[in-house]
Design a protein around this motif. Sequence first.
Motif, mmCIF file in Angstrom:
data_model
loop_
_atom_site.group_PDB
_atom_site.id
_atom_site.type_symbol
_atom_site.label_atom_id
_atom_site.label_comp_id
_atom_site.label_asym_id
_atom_site.label_seq_id
_atom_site.Cartn_x
_atom_site.Cartn_y
_atom_site.Cartn_z
ATOM 1 N N SER A 98 0.778 -1.267 0.024
ATOM 2 C CA SER A 98 -0.130 -0.060 -0.009
ATOM 3 C C SER A 98 0.811 1.298 -0.076
ATOM 4 C CB SER A 98 -0.775 0.233 1.377
ATOM 5 O OG SER A 98 -1.893 -1.095 1.143
ATOM 6 N N TYR A 99 0.709 2.106 -0.842
ATOM 7 C CA TYR A 99 1.474 3.353 -0.825
ATOM 8 C C TYR A 99 0.572 4.446 -0.044
ATOM 9 C CZ TYR A 99 4.011 1.013 -4.472
ATOM 10 O OH TYR A 99 4.894 0.022 -5.071
ATOM 11 N N ILE A 100 0.997 4.555 1.025
ATOM 12 C CA ILE A 100 0.167 5.455 2.054
ATOM 13 C C ILE A 100 0.944 6.811 1.909
ATOM 14 C CG2 ILE A 100 -0.429 5.771 4.283
ATOM 15 C CD1 ILE A 100 -1.631 3.256 2.975
ATOM 16 N N PRO A 101 0.246 7.830 1.540
ATOM 17 C CA PRO A 101 0.786 9.162 1.424
ATOM 18 C C PRO A 101 0.669 9.573 3.059
ATOM 19 C CG PRO A 101 -1.327 9.409 0.635
ATOM 20 C CD PRO A 101 -1.082 7.787 0.888
#
Lengths: 113, 112
Positions: A98-101
């Motif tokens: 998951s690419y979590i900002p």
Amino acid sequence: SQQGEEDPQALSIQEGENATMNCSYKTSINNLQWYRQNSGRGLVHLILIRSNEREKHSGRLRVTLDTSKKSSSLLITASRAADTASYFCATVYPSGGSYIPTFGRGTSLIVHP
Amino acid sequence: EPEVTQTPSHQVTQMGQEVILRCVPISNHLYFYWYRQILGQKVEFLVSFYNNEISEKSEIFDDQFSVERPDGSNFTLKIRSTKLEDSAMYFCASGQGSGTQYFGPGTRLLVL
């Protein structure tokens, strides 16, 4: 903390002037994004810059990224009163797929007409 | 242009009550997220959802929270027993992975 931190916290300028906001972060990133938020409203995506890019433009917006210094800047040229908003940088790093900002606290920009 | 929508825009509830916040992500997106923003503070990540399961969650996302994608379009956040400190703006977002996340307009939750 891996979040980006914006600087300055607040910026007040006159219409027509340029506004520069900076973001510093601590760990290697996949990409960095800038968002705008008008008071009490949702986040509007402005620009995404990837870790292998150094500069991107979108209209009156210019974003730079210096991965050696772990910093980014957002420049708004010829500012308008309508640019008054909070601006956030969000650092994005891969985490379990998951690419979590991760958002910083933001810079509050006021542009006086 | 497709956009993320959220309902309701405002929700007032009594402490201890359950609330369900609803989101309709952009249709071809595969990753879904919930964030919250307490008044005057930064946006905080709650949870991400991919392939019908939670892929990442923060410390905030405790047992009182749950997410669901009950059908092909809705993505919900449930708070089982609300506390005063749950009062915040809750944002849903969707995306296609490492790129841009598109945020909804938010639901303002007030717990009395």
